[in-house]
Design an enzyme around this catalytic site. Structure first.
Site, PDB file in Angstrom:
ATOM      1  N   ARG A  60       0.831  -1.204   0.000  1.00 55.89           N
ATOM      2  CA  ARG A  60       0.000   0.000   0.000  1.00 55.89           C
ATOM      3  C   ARG A  60       0.874   1.266   0.000  1.00 55.89           C
ATOM      4  NH1 ARG A  60      -5.128  -1.491   0.337  1.00 55.89           N
ATOM      5  NH2 ARG A  60      -5.488  -3.529   1.290  1.00 55.89           N
TER       6      ARG A  60
ATOM      7  N   ILE B 101       2.097   4.736   1.128  1.00 46.78           N
ATOM      8  CA  ILE B 101       2.145   5.293   2.492  1.00 46.78           C
ATOM      9  C   ILE B 101       1.259   6.535   2.625  1.00 46.78           C
ATOM     10  CG2 ILE B 101       4.159   6.811   2.184  1.00 46.78           C
ATOM     11  CD1 ILE B 101       5.231   5.672   4.852  1.00 46.78           C
TER      12      ILE B 101
ATOM     13  N   ASN C 115       4.078   7.277 -13.425  1.00 46.69           N
ATOM     14  CA  ASN C 115       4.638   8.601 -13.651  1.00 46.69           C
ATOM     15  C   ASN C 115       6.082   8.476 -14.125  1.00 46.69           C
ATOM     16  OD1 ASN C 115       2.296   9.952 -12.687  1.00 46.69           O
ATOM     17  ND2 ASN C 115       2.942   9.553 -10.578  1.00 46.69           N
TER      18      ASN C 115
ATOM     19  N   VAL D  92       9.732   8.666  -6.788  1.00 46.24           N
ATOM     20  CA  VAL D  92      10.598   7.535  -6.444  1.00 46.24           C
ATOM     21  C   VAL D  92      11.095   6.912  -7.746  1.00 46.24           C
ATOM     22  CG1 VAL D  92      10.750   5.309  -5.292  1.00 46.24           C
ATOM     23  CG2 VAL D  92       9.348   7.120  -4.288  1.00 46.24           C
TER      24      VAL D  92
ATOM     25  N   HIS E 161       6.969   2.056 -10.794  1.00 43.94           N
ATOM     26  CA  HIS E 161       5.869   1.455 -10.050  1.00 43.94           C
ATOM     27  C   HIS E 161       4.575   1.814 -10.735  1.00 43.94           C
ATOM     28  CE1 HIS E 161       7.233   5.287  -8.377  1.00 43.94           C
ATOM     29  NE2 HIS E 161       5.954   5.584  -8.218  1.00 43.94           N
TER      30      HIS E 161
ATOM     31  N   HIS F  88       0.810   2.630 -10.015  1.00 44.41           N
ATOM     32  CA  HIS F  88      -0.162   2.995  -8.980  1.00 44.41           C
ATOM     33  C   HIS F  88      -1.496   2.354  -9.369  1.00 44.41           C
ATOM     34  CE1 HIS F  88       2.059   6.581  -7.238  1.00 44.41           C
ATOM     35  NE2 HIS F  88       2.642   6.539  -8.418  1.00 44.41           N
TER      36      HIS F  88
HETATM   37  P1  5GP Z   1       5.592   8.679  -7.796  1.00 37.34           P
HETATM   38  O1  5GP Z   1       5.295  10.122  -7.511  1.00 37.34           O
HETATM   39  O2  5GP Z   1       7.063   8.399  -7.868  1.00 37.34           O
HETATM   40  O3  5GP Z   1       4.833   8.151  -8.992  1.00 37.34           O
HETATM   41  O4  5GP Z   1       4.973   7.880  -6.577  1.00 37.34           O
HETATM   42  C1  5GP Z   1       5.706   7.532  -5.447  1.00 37.34           C
HETATM   43  C2  5GP Z   1       4.712   7.057  -4.411  1.00 37.34           C
HETATM   44  O5  5GP Z   1       5.422   6.336  -3.417  1.00 37.34           O
HETATM   45  C3  5GP Z   1       3.956   8.166  -3.722  1.00 37.34           C
HETATM   46  O6  5GP Z   1       2.562   8.008  -3.916  1.00 37.34           O
HETATM   47  C4  5GP Z   1       4.363   8.034  -2.246  1.00 37.34           C
HETATM   48  O7  5GP Z   1       3.311   8.299  -1.359  1.00 37.34           O
HETATM   49  C5  5GP Z   1       4.838   6.587  -2.168  1.00 37.34           C
HETATM   50  N1  5GP Z   1       5.874   6.343  -1.172  1.00 37.34           N
HETATM   51  C6  5GP Z   1       6.991   7.077  -0.981  1.00 37.34           C
HETATM   52  N2  5GP Z   1       7.740   6.552   0.011  1.00 37.34           N
HETATM   53  C7  5GP Z   1       7.075   5.451   0.458  1.00 37.34           C
HETATM   54  C8  5GP Z   1       7.344   4.497   1.474  1.00 37.34           C
HETATM   55  O8  5GP Z   1       8.345   4.542   2.183  1.00 37.34           O
HETATM   56  N3  5GP Z   1       6.425   3.503   1.635  1.00 37.34           N
HETATM   57  C9  5GP Z   1       5.318   3.410   0.871  1.00 37.34           C
HETATM   58  N4  5GP Z   1       4.495   2.392   1.117  1.00 37.34           N
HETATM   59  N5  5GP Z   1       5.024   4.300  -0.101  1.00 37.34           N
HETATM   60  C10 5GP Z   1       5.887   5.311  -0.312  1.00 37.34           C
END
Ligand code: 5GP
Length: 116
Positions: A30, A32, A88, A97, A101, A103
């Protein structure tokens, strides 16, 4: 060599985040900071920093991310109403990150596809 992110530590369980799914190719857990009632991340075990770095050899892994997303959507009870799958890429895509990944977001109406 790309730099590891927090997701590698979650995949290896060096950081103790509950996993919803794990196999030899992908891991799911999930988000965070959930942006919807249901918000799951499906991540390849192999570090691929961005969508720009996906190679032909990764096609099995990328496909697995989608079949796992489908299974988890059903498990979450959101498959019938629907959901959104998002990846993204880089700064304009809002990537935070740098370990790709998918979503999986749903559990409520999600509105228009983009808000700029
Ligand atoms: P991005 O913006 O790179 O597409 O999405 C990164 C996602 O990773 C964000 O929705 C953020 O809330 C989630 N995220 C960042 N750090 C952590 C973490 O330590 N644990 C979890 N479960 N999610 C994380």
């Amino acid at each position: 060599m790309a730099e590891e992110t927090i997701f590698s530590k979650i995949i290896s369980q060096e950081i103790d985040t509950p996993l919803l799914y794990q196999d030899e190719l992908v891991t799911a857990f999930r988000d965070i900071f959930p942006k919807a009632n249901s918000h799951i991340l499906i991540v390849p075990n192999k570090l691929i920093p961005t969508a720009n770095d996906i190679e032909q050899d990764d096609e099995l892994t990328i496909g697995r991310m989608f079949t796992v997303a489908k299974k988890l959507a059903k498990q979450e009870g959101i498959a019938e109403d629907g959901y959104r799958l998002i990846m993204n890429c880089n700064q304009h895509g809002g990537q935070e990150v740098y370990h790709i990944h998918l979503h999986l977001v749903g559990g409520q109406p999600l509105g228009k596809m983009l808000s700029i």
